[in-house]
Design a protein around this motif. Sequence first.
Motif, PDB file in Angstrom:
ATOM      1  N   LEU A  29       0.868  -1.174   0.000  1.00 53.18           N
ATOM      2  CA  LEU A  29       0.000   0.000   0.000  1.00 53.18           C
ATOM      3  C   LEU A  29       0.901   1.219   0.000  1.00 53.18           C
ATOM      4  CD1 LEU A  29      -2.986   0.926   0.340  1.00 53.18           C
ATOM      5  CD2 LEU A  29      -2.533   1.031   2.789  1.00 53.18           C
ATOM      6  N   GLY A  30       0.516   2.263  -0.730  1.00 49.14           N
ATOM      7  CA  GLY A  30       1.306   3.488  -0.714  1.00 49.14           C
ATOM      8  C   GLY A  30       1.527   4.109  -2.067  1.00 49.14           C
ATOM      9  N   GLN A  31       0.889   3.576  -3.091  1.00 50.61           N
ATOM     10  CA  GLN A  31       1.012   4.180  -4.413  1.00 50.61           C
ATOM     11  C   GLN A  31      -0.011   5.319  -4.532  1.00 50.61           C
ATOM     12  OE1 GLN A  31       0.997   1.239  -7.509  1.00 50.61           O
ATOM     13  NE2 GLN A  31       2.630   0.059  -6.554  1.00 50.61           N
ATOM     14  N   PRO A  32       0.172   6.223  -5.488  1.00 54.46           N
ATOM     15  CA  PRO A  32      -0.730   7.380  -5.603  1.00 54.46           C
ATOM     16  C   PRO A  32      -2.223   7.018  -5.641  1.00 54.46           C
ATOM     17  CG  PRO A  32       1.161   7.708  -7.013  1.00 54.46           C
ATOM     18  CD  PRO A  32       1.273   6.304  -6.450  1.00 54.46           C
ATOM     19  N   ALA A  33      -2.592   5.944  -6.298  1.00 54.02           N
ATOM     20  CA  ALA A  33      -4.005   5.555  -6.374  1.00 54.02           C
ATOM     21  C   ALA A  33      -4.577   5.206  -5.001  1.00 54.02           C
ATOM     22  CB  ALA A  33      -4.178   4.364  -7.314  1.00 54.02           C
ATOM     23  N   ASP A  34      -3.722   4.821  -4.071  1.00 54.88           N
ATOM     24  CA  ASP A  34      -4.171   4.430  -2.737  1.00 54.88           C
ATOM     25  C   ASP A  34      -4.650   5.622  -1.913  1.00 54.88           C
ATOM     26  OD1 ASP A  34      -3.264   1.971  -3.597  1.00 54.88           O
ATOM     27  OD2 ASP A  34      -1.409   2.058  -2.440  1.00 54.88           O
ATOM     28  N   LEU A  35      -4.297   6.832  -2.328  1.00 59.69           N
ATOM     29  CA  LEU A  35      -4.690   8.026  -1.583  1.00 59.69           C
ATOM     30  C   LEU A  35      -6.192   8.270  -1.637  1.00 59.69           C
ATOM     31  CD1 LEU A  35      -1.787  10.420  -2.634  1.00 59.69           C
ATOM     32  CD2 LEU A  35      -2.036   9.148  -0.479  1.00 59.69           C
ATOM     33  N   ASP A  36      -6.891   7.655  -2.581  1.00 57.58           N
ATOM     34  CA  ASP A  36      -8.333   7.843  -2.721  1.00 57.58           C
ATOM     35  C   ASP A  36      -9.150   6.948  -1.789  1.00 57.58           C
ATOM     36  OD1 ASP A  36      -7.966   9.762  -4.682  1.00 57.58           O
ATOM     37  OD2 ASP A  36      -8.014   8.293  -6.300  1.00 57.58           O
TER      38      ASP A  36
ATOM     39  N   LEU B 209      -9.146  -1.874  -0.487  1.00 59.15           N
ATOM     40  CA  LEU B 209      -7.723  -2.172  -0.305  1.00 59.15           C
ATOM     41  C   LEU B 209      -7.308  -3.415  -1.081  1.00 59.15           C
ATOM     42  CD1 LEU B 209      -7.343  -1.453   3.502  1.00 59.15           C
ATOM     43  CD2 LEU B 209      -6.437  -0.088   1.608  1.00 59.15           C
ATOM     44  N   LEU B 210      -8.124  -4.456  -1.012  1.00 57.53           N
ATOM     45  CA  LEU B 210      -7.788  -5.679  -1.734  1.00 57.53           C
ATOM     46  C   LEU B 210      -7.827  -5.460  -3.245  1.00 57.53           C
ATOM     47  CD1 LEU B 210      -9.652  -8.296   0.469  1.00 57.53           C
ATOM     48  CD2 LEU B 210      -7.187  -7.850   0.376  1.00 57.53           C
ATOM     49  N   ALA B 211      -8.801  -4.698  -3.728  1.00 56.45           N
ATOM     50  CA  ALA B 211      -8.903  -4.438  -5.170  1.00 56.45           C
ATOM     51  C   ALA B 211      -7.731  -3.598  -5.667  1.00 56.45           C
ATOM     52  CB  ALA B 211     -10.226  -3.753  -5.490  1.00 56.45           C
ATOM     53  N   LEU B 212      -7.170  -2.767  -4.801  1.00 57.77           N
ATOM     54  CA  LEU B 212      -6.009  -1.955  -5.181  1.00 57.77           C
ATOM     55  C   LEU B 212      -4.690  -2.707  -5.062  1.00 57.77           C
ATOM     56  CD1 LEU B 212      -6.869   1.431  -3.470  1.00 57.77           C
ATOM     57  CD2 LEU B 212      -6.528   1.075  -5.924  1.00 57.77           C
ATOM     58  N   CYS B 213      -4.572  -3.552  -4.040  1.00 52.30           N
ATOM     59  CA  CYS B 213      -3.259  -4.082  -3.672  1.00 52.30           C
ATOM     60  C   CYS B 213      -3.085  -5.583  -3.861  1.00 52.30           C
ATOM     61  CB  CYS B 213      -2.961  -3.738  -2.223  1.00 52.30           C
ATOM     62  SG  CYS B 213      -2.914  -1.966  -1.908  1.00 52.30           S
ATOM     63  N   ALA B 214      -4.136  -6.318  -4.097  1.00 53.25           N
ATOM     64  CA  ALA B 214      -4.022  -7.764  -4.275  1.00 53.25           C
ATOM     65  C   ALA B 214      -4.424  -8.130  -5.701  1.00 53.25           C
ATOM     66  CB  ALA B 214      -4.904  -8.494  -3.256  1.00 53.25           C
ATOM     67  N   THR B 215      -4.103  -9.329  -6.080  1.00 55.01           N
ATOM     68  CA  THR B 215      -4.445  -9.794  -7.419  1.00 55.01           C
ATOM     69  C   THR B 215      -5.562 -10.816  -7.299  1.00 55.01           C
ATOM     70  OG1 THR B 215      -2.138  -9.525  -8.038  1.00 55.01           O
ATOM     71  CG2 THR B 215      -3.476 -10.856  -9.498  1.00 55.01           C
ATOM     72  N   PRO B 216      -6.617 -10.723  -8.034  1.00 56.89           N
ATOM     73  CA  PRO B 216      -6.860  -9.764  -9.115  1.00 56.89           C
ATOM     74  C   PRO B 216      -7.279  -8.398  -8.574  1.00 56.89           C
ATOM     75  CG  PRO B 216      -8.763 -11.189  -8.901  1.00 56.89           C
ATOM     76  CD  PRO B 216      -7.748 -11.668  -7.903  1.00 56.89           C
ATOM     77  N   ARG B 217      -7.042  -7.402  -9.348  1.00 55.84           N
ATOM     78  CA  ARG B 217      -7.404  -6.029  -8.986  1.00 55.84           C
ATOM     79  C   ARG B 217      -8.860  -5.788  -9.399  1.00 55.84           C
ATOM     80  NH1 ARG B 217      -2.784  -6.341  -7.204  1.00 55.84           N
ATOM     81  NH2 ARG B 217      -0.888  -5.261  -7.799  1.00 55.84           N
ATOM     82  N   ASP B 218      -9.766  -6.500  -8.745  1.00 57.36           N
ATOM     83  CA  ASP B 218     -11.178  -6.510  -9.136  1.00 57.36           C
ATOM     84  C   ASP B 218     -12.052  -6.556  -7.880  1.00 57.36           C
ATOM     85  OD1 ASP B 218     -13.678  -6.982 -10.264  1.00 57.36           O
ATOM     86  OD2 ASP B 218     -13.209  -9.023 -10.862  1.00 57.36           O
ATOM     87  N   ALA B 219     -12.767  -5.468  -7.601  1.00 54.93           N
ATOM     88  CA  ALA B 219     -13.600  -5.399  -6.398  1.00 54.93           C
ATOM     89  C   ALA B 219     -14.680  -6.481  -6.401  1.00 54.93           C
ATOM     90  CB  ALA B 219     -14.239  -4.017  -6.278  1.00 54.93           C
ATOM     91  N   ALA B 220     -15.276  -6.777  -7.539  1.00 55.80           N
ATOM     92  CA  ALA B 220     -16.326  -7.807  -7.591  1.00 55.80           C
ATOM     93  C   ALA B 220     -15.776  -9.171  -7.165  1.00 55.80           C
ATOM     94  CB  ALA B 220     -16.918  -7.889  -8.996  1.00 55.80           C
TER      95      ALA B 220
END
Length: 107
Positions: free
Chosen positions: A8-15, A30-41
């Motif tokens: 965690l800590g990339q620019p997109a994480d600030l949102d 957090l999981l959709a941003l930082c884990a694979t797959p990057r998919d909230a669903a």
Amino acid sequence: MDVTPRPLGQPADLDVDFAGDDRPGLVTALLALCATPRDAAYWWAQPVSHRTRALLGLVALNDARDALALGARCAKAGCTEPFEFELPIAALPDAAAGRAGGEKGGT
């Protein structure tokens, strides 16, 4: 499916809204941003055990550790002495084990 996390800590994480009351939504974001797959669903559909293990994996990655330091108090009547212990991330059951036991998705 590979769930290799990134720190965690990339620019997109600030949102990400850490101040809100929607904790399941925060975990999913957090999981959709930082884990694979990057998919909230995908993450919404996972069992609680899978989501929790992936989130703890992110904590371990961000803290550069392979175990979580925890504290508790003795449950013996009249004792309540505090003690500390470590929980190795690798010792946590994997998501496949949770699904094999019939756990349903949630949080």
